[in-house]
Design an enzyme around this catalytic site. Sequence first.
Site, PDB file in Angstrom:
ATOM      1  N   GLY A  63      41.614  16.527  55.221  1.00  0.00           N
ATOM      2  CA  GLY A  63      41.841  17.856  55.761  1.00  0.00           C
ATOM      3  C   GLY A  63      40.721  18.249  56.715  1.00  0.00           C
TER       4      GLY A  63
ATOM      5  N   GLY B 205      42.796  14.642  52.091  1.00  0.00           N
ATOM      6  CA  GLY B 205      44.087  15.179  52.498  1.00  0.00           C
ATOM      7  C   GLY B 205      45.077  14.127  52.923  1.00  0.00           C
TER       8      GLY B 205
ATOM      9  CD  GLU C  49      38.012  14.925  48.207  1.00  0.00           C
ATOM     10  OE1 GLU C  49      39.060  14.845  48.882  1.00  0.00           O
ATOM     11  OE2 GLU C  49      37.682  14.059  47.371  1.00  0.00           O
TER      12      GLU C  49
ATOM     13  CG  ASP D 259      41.521  19.476  48.114  1.00  0.00           C
ATOM     14  OD1 ASP D 259      41.144  18.335  48.435  1.00  0.00           O
ATOM     15  OD2 ASP D 259      41.801  20.353  48.962  1.00  0.00           O
TER      16      ASP D 259
END
Length: 356
Positions: free
Chosen positions: A65, A118, A141, A149
């Site tokens: 992301g 992502g 992350e 996530d």
Amino acid sequence: MSNDVQLVTRGPIGLVTLDRQKALNALSLDMIRAIRPQLEAWARAPEVKAVLIRGAGGKAFCAGGDVRAVAQAMSKPLPEGEEPLARTYFREEYALDHRIHHYEKPFIALVDGISMGGGLGLSIHGSHRVVTERLTFSMPETAIGLFPDVGGGWFLPRFPGQVGTYMALTGARGTAADAMWVGYGTHHVEHSRLDELVQALAAVDWSTGAPREVATRVLSSFSTDAGPAPLRAQQEAIDRCFAADRMEDILSALAAEGTAWAEETRATLARMSPTSLKVTLRQLRRCRSLPYTEVAALEYRLSQSVTAHPDFREGIRAVLVDKDQRPRWNPATLAGLRDEDVEAFFAPLPFGEWSP
């Protein structure tokens, strides 16, 4: 419409091509806003039998992301009446992943090259994940003060043993063989045959069976053995060292292991955000028995509380902006975090929760 994503039909196939090559196809908000309504339109179109998603440029499927944009937006004054980008971006990214997770038609990801963060969200939630020999995948992350996530709390605990916990905490990279072993990949196809595979899916007679069965049959005709998984060779040690529910106990187990791998893993963990490590471990343990939609709602809470923490902007600075690889975490050690500090990240949001 975003210039960074191509959305076309090729016969009975809806084809999504991520085309933000300078950023390794990292997923921007504009790309999310282009893809999701097109998926809805293809879901309603009887002539579209399946959707494919791929990355342009040959280097990456999707490097994650656009967290750099989120961090940069947090350092600027917010115009009156405008919603913070962190709130908008994660809400819409999670909605896109949720749509893919529940897509009515075959959703086939061609995962070639780099896939991180992502990128896994855009692929692992689909019905079919084709990986090539050039794949490198990871959830990195904790190195940027974030947490795994895009459904990491749902899919990582489903990897064999404690391998998902190990990958989440260390950011360890996996190969195509690893992807097939842990369940990220459903089919292994050589990079050189991807265009041929797309042509075969566009040409197949989709009336010969249920759409997912037809897709599986075509993909299987191209699939080859990915070979032995390097992560599998470490599974016994990973399971011994990463079974605990406290970071301190994981580090103690690694110290007791007394191997070069264990020492290297300890050194890797020492570079990560202590806050991210504790939040991530709590996330994985809390989410392992939850259905996906509840995981997504919980991760949206975390996306807001964790990005508001100083470690997120510091991690983005150190890894993606200045690239000095010397983040100054706060607190600097695990000892600086109490259990109640970790639990606070999971508290309900004052401005409303996420829902699909």
